[in-house]
Scaffold this active site. Structure first.
Site, PDB file in Angstrom:
ATOM      1  N   HIS A  66      20.335 -20.233 -25.923  1.00  0.00           N
ATOM      2  CA  HIS A  66      19.496 -21.339 -25.434  1.00  0.00           C
ATOM      3  C   HIS A  66      18.055 -20.854 -25.240  1.00  0.00           C
ATOM      4  CE1 HIS A  66      23.486 -22.699 -23.662  1.00  0.00           C
ATOM      5  NE2 HIS A  66      23.118 -23.750 -24.374  1.00  0.00           N
ATOM      6  N   MET A 115      23.808 -28.337 -22.225  1.00  0.00           N
ATOM      7  CA  MET A 115      24.801 -28.717 -21.210  1.00  0.00           C
ATOM      8  C   MET A 115      24.845 -27.626 -20.133  1.00  0.00           C
ATOM      9  SD  MET A 115      27.727 -30.879 -23.085  1.00  0.00           S
ATOM     10  CE  MET A 115      28.687 -29.563 -23.795  1.00  0.00           C
TER      11      MET A 115
HETATM   12  O1  PAF Z   1      25.041 -28.677 -28.129  1.00  0.00           O
HETATM   13  C1  PAF Z   1      25.123 -29.108 -26.947  1.00  0.00           C
HETATM   14  O2  PAF Z   1      25.005 -28.368 -25.969  1.00  0.00           O
HETATM   15  C2  PAF Z   1      25.407 -30.582 -26.721  1.00  0.00           C
HETATM   16  O3  PAF Z   1      26.242 -31.088 -27.699  1.00  0.00           O
HETATM   17  C3  PAF Z   1      24.120 -31.411 -26.598  1.00  0.00           C
HETATM   18  C4  PAF Z   1      23.326 -31.405 -27.867  1.00  0.00           C
HETATM   19  C5  PAF Z   1      23.267 -30.892 -25.449  1.00  0.00           C
HETATM   20  C6  PAF Z   1      24.484 -32.871 -26.277  1.00  0.00           C
HETATM   21  O4  PAF Z   1      25.193 -32.989 -25.093  1.00  0.00           O
END
Ligand code: PAF
Length: 282
Positions: free
Chosen positions: A37, A30
């Protein structure tokens, strides 16, 4: 890095990779990217020919309007970070591109996983997650997709969805990335006030003590101990703490030697809700 804002152009590009037998690793996010990430993207780079990252703040998984409105959006910085780890493809669609005019989630049955922990406190959250992740899998059609273990319940639910729908990809869970002081990395950490940021590592410190206690104490004693720890901590409000079995995510009352357990916690630091978990050994 190639950037796409609509499904058609993205699919056209991915088709070329696929027809050249390139494998696709996918990291859905997101945005408001951080080292956690990037660790998923690095892992995806190691194991696949092409890595696709999506940035999409999915409205249907938020049970709180203010949380959605205030969710950090840092697209320019995100693009720089993605380029720094040689991400190949970014997919950053609009809400309309994904949902057209119907911004609602589909209903899922995750065999009860959705009713535990987060499911008790975030109404409809996992229907929203299931809806967007399934939609993204159908658009990207990756060979493997990568998720962090900080959202362990989400990870188990996505594995369940893939299994139940026979989706042709593998789900990879990756270790939690932490700040130097132990706080689990999260896009929401940037919204903590200075005093809440200072006290937030208390959450992981408590989990580490739980891990030690798990060898010798009863689960009920540990639950009580954690509740008391948070009562002494006026800046943090415990929403839930539970020791649950990894597979079913059901809260455990006693330990069974053939089962794997984790301790899960959700805490409010002011208005910001933080979650964390730790693997236990009995
Ligand atoms: O973990 C996240 O950032 C969100 O829940 C995801 C998996 C991108 C779905 O919107």
């Amino acid at each position: 890095m190639k950037k796409f804002y609509n499904k058609k152009d993205l699919k056209g590009c991915l088709l070329k990779y696929k027809s050249n037998n390139k494998t696709i690793g996918f990291v859905p996010t997101m945005g408001a990217l951080h080292e956690g990430h990037l660790s998923l993207i690095k892992k995806a780079k190691e194991k696949n020919d092409v890595v696709v990252v999506s940035i999409f703040v999915n409205p249907t998984q938020f049970d709180n309007e203010e949380d959605l409105k205030k969710y950090p959006k840092t697209i320019e910085n995100d693009i720089k970070l993605l380029e720094s780890v040689s991400c190949d493809v970014l997919f950053s669609p609009s809400v309309e591109e994904i949902y057209a005019k119907n911004i609602v989630s589909k209903k899922f049955n995750f065999d009860g996983l959705e009713h535990q922990m987060e499911g008790k406190f975030r109404d409809g959250h996992f229907d929203g997650v299931g809806t967007i992740v399934k939609a993204l899998f159908e658009i990207v059609e990756p060979d493997k997709a990568y998720f962090g273990q900080k959202d362990f319940q989400q990870l188990q639910i996505i594995k369940k969805m893939v299994k139940k729908n026979n989706l042709p990809l593998k789900i990879k869970g990756c270790p939690i990335f932490r700040e130097k002081d132990g706080l689990a990395m999260s896009s929401r950490n940037t919204r903590l006030t200075e005093e809440h940021r200072e006290i937030a590592p208390f959450i992981f410190k408590t989990l580490k003590k739980v891990k030690k206690k798990f060898y010798k104490k009863e689960i009920s004693e540990i639950n009580e101990w954690v509740e008391n720890q948070f009562k002494k901590q006026p800046l943090l409000e415990l929403e839930y703490f539970t020791i649950a079995e990894e597979k079913t995510l059901e809260s455990a009352e006693t330990k069974e030697s053939n089962k794997k357990y984790r301790a899960f916690i959700a805490v409010f630091a002011g208005k910001i809700r933080l979650i964390d978990n730790i693997r236990l050994k009995n």
